[in-house]
Design an enzyme around this catalytic site. Sequence first.
Site, PDB file in Angstrom:
ATOM      1  CB  CYS B  80       8.586 -28.869  48.154  1.00  0.00           C
ATOM      2  SG  CYS B  80      10.320 -28.781  47.747  1.00  0.00           S
ATOM      3  CG  HIS B 190       9.270 -32.449  51.158  1.00  0.00           C
ATOM      4  ND1 HIS B 190       8.511 -32.885  49.969  1.00  0.00           N
ATOM      5  CD2 HIS B 190      10.435 -31.998  50.959  1.00  0.00           C
ATOM      6  CE1 HIS B 190       9.083 -32.322  48.800  1.00  0.00           C
ATOM      7  NE2 HIS B 190      10.225 -31.843  49.306  1.00  0.00           N
ATOM      8  CD  GLU B 192       5.858 -34.957  50.920  1.00  0.00           C
ATOM      9  OE1 GLU B 192       5.522 -34.002  51.621  1.00  0.00           O
ATOM     10  OE2 GLU B 192       6.590 -34.999  49.866  1.00  0.00           O
TER      11      GLU B 192
END
Lengths: 252, 217
Positions: B80, B190, B192
């Site tokens: 990001c 993202h 994650e």
Amino acid sequence: MNKKRLIGRIDVKNEHVIKGIHLEGLRKVGNPNDFAKKYYDDGIDEIIFMDAVAAYYDRNSLSHIIEKACECIFVPITVGGGIRTIADIKNALNSGADKVAINTQAIHNPSFITEASRIFGSQCIVASIVAKKVMDNSWEAYIENGREPTGKNVVEWAQELQKLGAGEIMLTSLDHEGTKRGFEVNLYQAVINKINIPIIASGGMGTTNDAINLLNNANVDAVAVASVLHYNLESISTIKKEIKVNNIKIRI
Amino acid sequence: MKIAVIDYDIGNVKSILNALSNVGVESILTRDEEILLNSDGVVLPGVGAFSHGMDNLKKYNLIDIINNYIATNKPFLGICLGMQLLLEKSEEFGLSKGLGIINGTVKKLIVKHPDYQNLPHVSWNELHPHSIPWEETILDGVKTASDVYFVHSYVAQVENNNNILSCTTYSDNTFCSAVKKDNVYGVQFHPEKSGDIGLHIIKKFVNICDSIRNKGI
């Protein structure tokens, strides 16, 4: 076209998932971490944890639930209820939340939204509005988990929240919440063209058709679901497949 | 094997540590020069404003450390804001200088489609290949049009097509959603927060770290 998000909304009171009608008459229905993990495994796009009673006690007590959730859940997590200070936001983010939802404190002190989005980025700040209909095409914003009227017109308040720096708006219909009789479509229609930050619609979903009806008639970004998932009325994969069959983009 | 996540006080990093642990690798949150330079892989996370990110990298003397690490040719992953910081400059809140590892500028995401003008771009959205084949990169094994989670208002305008690993379309704008230059990777989304696909991408990054470590660069 933008993909719509299906969000699992989990209201929590004293470690238990609770569900009421019009945010009242709360019943315990399960363990928040078990629910969240199941929704993640089933393909939910996002999870929102709301501390249902935090507003009365001026504190949010979900930290350890969030900490545990983000060990095994790899989709965005929002936490709301009782977020009053910059320290509360820090605490929520340090626990592993990606965003916070703010309602009561935004009404008491609108500049809190500006300060919070300046410090943490607007992507992190979800302004939460609880709307109750006062007459045709007019709604009033409520705080304290839907107990206290504020005198603020919902459409104007949503516009103001965008100006203040909110990154998203979660708009809950108090009249439809918990009823499973469908979303309050004209509420979302009234707000949707007045702002250009994402709207999460919350309150009233009883079947997948309710979500399809909403998405076909009001271009909200996300729908939040509680009862349907909590009571296992329909599975996340079924809901998403049906939405997709109706030519609405969604992650499968 | 050791993966370091750069600690520069910017945003929630817990999920990245959890995701690394989920794919079975030991990771450490640190800004210590020796630990960073001796890691087998380094992750630069981050959300928020570009200038704030650069200011914090400066504050903790991390810029030289990052450059020295990248010079070793060991794998690096910016996520990001961490991807955006790899570029030369950003137009967010005036002009700010970036790390300059990838040629290009970070600009506001401009969207004009009448039905989709919402910003930030908060959405699951699709990855599509661009100039670089995905085999043996962090996107190895990812199917075209796989959905990952985005939340951003600025995008990397990358000068050299050969640095564009994937692109994504939001409203009427197609932007660069992943970059690659040698062993430096950046992703606008993202991983994650992107469910199984995201964990797969993190696993691939870890695998690349592992194979380079075994080659003994």
